[in-house]
Design a protein around this motif. Structure first.
Motif, PDB file in Angstrom:
ATOM      1  N   LEU A 125       0.824  -1.209   0.000  1.00  0.00           N
ATOM      2  CA  LEU A 125       0.000   0.000   0.000  1.00  0.00           C
ATOM      3  C   LEU A 125       0.859   1.261   0.000  1.00  0.00           C
ATOM      4  O   LEU A 125       0.505   2.274  -0.622  1.00  0.00           O
ATOM      5  CB  LEU A 125      -0.927  -0.004   1.213  1.00  0.00           C
ATOM      6  N   GLU A 126       2.014   1.209   0.682  1.00  0.00           N
ATOM      7  CA  GLU A 126       2.936   2.352   0.667  1.00  0.00           C
ATOM      8  C   GLU A 126       3.523   2.541  -0.721  1.00  0.00           C
ATOM      9  O   GLU A 126       3.602   3.673  -1.222  1.00  0.00           O
ATOM     10  CB  GLU A 126       4.052   2.137   1.687  1.00  0.00           C
ATOM     11  N   ASP A 127       3.944   1.459  -1.348  1.00  0.00           N
ATOM     12  CA  ASP A 127       4.555   1.559  -2.669  1.00  0.00           C
ATOM     13  C   ASP A 127       3.539   1.963  -3.737  1.00  0.00           C
ATOM     14  O   ASP A 127       3.911   2.583  -4.733  1.00  0.00           O
ATOM     15  CB  ASP A 127       5.224   0.240  -3.044  1.00  0.00           C
ATOM     16  N   ARG A 128       2.293   1.623  -3.505  1.00  0.00           N
ATOM     17  CA  ARG A 128       1.245   2.043  -4.431  1.00  0.00           C
ATOM     18  C   ARG A 128       0.958   3.537  -4.278  1.00  0.00           C
ATOM     19  O   ARG A 128       0.334   4.162  -5.134  1.00  0.00           O
ATOM     20  CB  ARG A 128      -0.036   1.234  -4.161  1.00  0.00           C
ATOM     21  N   GLY A 129       1.463   4.123  -3.195  1.00  0.00           N
ATOM     22  CA  GLY A 129       1.262   5.547  -2.953  1.00  0.00           C
ATOM     23  C   GLY A 129      -0.059   5.860  -2.284  1.00  0.00           C
ATOM     24  O   GLY A 129      -0.484   7.021  -2.273  1.00  0.00           O
ATOM     25  N   TRP A 130      -0.704   4.850  -1.687  1.00  0.00           N
ATOM     26  CA  TRP A 130      -2.018   5.055  -1.094  1.00  0.00           C
ATOM     27  C   TRP A 130      -1.974   5.351   0.397  1.00  0.00           C
ATOM     28  O   TRP A 130      -2.908   5.934   0.932  1.00  0.00           O
ATOM     29  CB  TRP A 130      -2.901   3.837  -1.351  1.00  0.00           C
ATOM     30  N   ALA A 147      -1.898   6.924   7.454  1.00  0.00           N
ATOM     31  CA  ALA A 147      -3.057   7.627   6.901  1.00  0.00           C
ATOM     32  C   ALA A 147      -3.008   7.497   5.388  1.00  0.00           C
ATOM     33  O   ALA A 147      -1.971   7.152   4.811  1.00  0.00           O
ATOM     34  CB  ALA A 147      -3.040   9.098   7.308  1.00  0.00           C
ATOM     35  N   THR A 148      -4.138   7.752   4.750  1.00  0.00           N
ATOM     36  CA  THR A 148      -4.163   7.723   3.291  1.00  0.00           C
ATOM     37  C   THR A 148      -3.540   8.997   2.729  1.00  0.00           C
ATOM     38  O   THR A 148      -3.411  10.006   3.416  1.00  0.00           O
ATOM     39  CB  THR A 148      -5.597   7.573   2.766  1.00  0.00           C
ATOM     40  N   THR A 149      -3.176   8.954   1.476  1.00  0.00           N
ATOM     41  CA  THR A 149      -2.512  10.068   0.792  1.00  0.00           C
ATOM     42  C   THR A 149      -3.467  10.752  -0.184  1.00  0.00           C
ATOM     43  O   THR A 149      -4.558  10.248  -0.487  1.00  0.00           O
ATOM     44  CB  THR A 149      -1.305   9.559  -0.002  1.00  0.00           C
ATOM     45  N   ARG A 150      -3.026  11.872  -0.693  1.00  0.00           N
ATOM     46  CA  ARG A 150      -3.800  12.546  -1.746  1.00  0.00           C
ATOM     47  C   ARG A 150      -3.789  11.712  -3.029  1.00  0.00           C
ATOM     48  O   ARG A 150      -4.736  11.763  -3.819  1.00  0.00           O
ATOM     49  CB  ARG A 150      -3.237  13.945  -1.997  1.00  0.00           C
ATOM     50  N   GLN A 151      -2.722  10.942  -3.238  1.00  0.00           N
ATOM     51  CA  GLN A 151      -2.680  10.057  -4.403  1.00  0.00           C
ATOM     52  C   GLN A 151      -3.803   9.030  -4.343  1.00  0.00           C
ATOM     53  O   GLN A 151      -4.419   8.686  -5.354  1.00  0.00           O
ATOM     54  CB  GLN A 151      -1.323   9.340  -4.464  1.00  0.00           C
ATOM     55  N   LEU A 156      -8.863   7.307  -6.918  1.00  0.00           N
ATOM     56  CA  LEU A 156     -10.264   6.915  -6.819  1.00  0.00           C
ATOM     57  C   LEU A 156     -11.198   8.007  -7.344  1.00  0.00           C
ATOM     58  O   LEU A 156     -12.412   7.868  -7.292  1.00  0.00           O
ATOM     59  CB  LEU A 156     -10.627   6.570  -5.370  1.00  0.00           C
ATOM     60  N   GLY A 157     -10.610   9.109  -7.824  1.00  0.00           N
ATOM     61  CA  GLY A 157     -11.420  10.183  -8.382  1.00  0.00           C
ATOM     62  C   GLY A 157     -12.187  10.969  -7.334  1.00  0.00           C
ATOM     63  O   GLY A 157     -13.253  11.525  -7.616  1.00  0.00           O
ATOM     64  N   LEU A 158     -11.632  11.058  -6.120  1.00  0.00           N
ATOM     65  CA  LEU A 158     -12.280  11.761  -5.022  1.00  0.00           C
ATOM     66  C   LEU A 158     -11.486  13.022  -4.680  1.00  0.00           C
ATOM     67  O   LEU A 158     -10.270  13.062  -4.860  1.00  0.00           O
ATOM     68  CB  LEU A 158     -12.373  10.866  -3.778  1.00  0.00           C
TER      69      LEU A 158
END
Length: 218
Positions: A125-130, A147-151, A156-158
């Motif tokens: 999940l870190e490497d995916r940038g999420w 925490a989640t990222t802006r990426q 997800l288009g949010l």
């Protein structure tokens, strides 16, 4: 410069940009002669101009971008038939816990799921940038806070966490995220294609940051 000319400038910049453009960057196009509210108003007008087309202008976490509409994906996928990366149930449940309960430690996630969470899941999940480490909890061992990222929101288009689907059950949240990840990253007009995500080895580096809350939680 009149309104029509300003919209043409914005349209060209957004179509040619490889990533979303924030309003502050778009103001540079006009040497700050247009205020933020004026630029936002022009963007809304431009959004309406494209309302009946196969691409749409959307506002995501890091700015504005043009992207293909979801109903076009069936056809666009034929140009790139390779399958997008699939995520295991454990990965999606872990992501759902972080997205809905952030900031959260690995211990928090394991307590909610009732099982040990593999370091490979966190690293994937870190490497995916999420997800990212935003601090450490002031307790024994100072566990990392995730925490989640802006990426994550962009993919997800949010534009904010408030737009995540409402759900109380962790499994239901994971299922909702699973459905969203099937729609992730609608094709932008500029070429922003990324290589397929490789299998991630079980490595779990820790960042050293001060304790803090998610910048996206509010």
């Amino acid at each position: 410069m009149n309104t029509a000319e300003a919209k043409r400038v914005l349209e060209a910049a957004l179509i040619c940009s490889p990533q979303p453009l924030p309003v502050r960057d778009m103001r540079v196009l006009f040497q700050d002669a247009l205020g933020a509210d004026t630029v936002k108003s022009l963007l809304l007008d431009l959004q309406n101009d494209w309302a009946q087309r196969s691409v749409e202008l959307v506002n995501v976490a890091t700015g504005w971008r043009f992207q293909s509409r979801p109903e076009m994906r069936e056809y666009l996928d034929r140009l790139h038939p390779e399958k997008p990366p699939r995520y295991s149930r454990a990965t999606l449940e872990t992501l759902a816990i972080i997205a809905y309960r952030q900031p959260a430690t690995r211990g928090d996630m394991e307590e909610i799921r009732g099982v040990t969470i593999s370091a490979m899941i966190i690293k994937q999940l870190e490497d995916r940038g999420w997800i990212e480490v935003i601090g450490h909890r002031e307790t024994v061992g100072r566990p990392a806070l995730f925490a989640t990222t802006r990426q994550f929101l962009d993919d997800l288009g949010l534009s904010s966490l408030d737009q995540l689907p409402l759900a109380d059950d962790p499994v239901q949240r994971a299922e909702l995220l699973a459905s969203l990840t099937q729609l992730e990253d609608p094709a932008p007009l500029a070429d922003t294609s990324a290589p397929d995500s490789p299998d991630i080895p079980p490595i779990s580096p820790e960042a050293s940051t001060e304790t803090g809350d998610s910048p996206l939680a509010n």
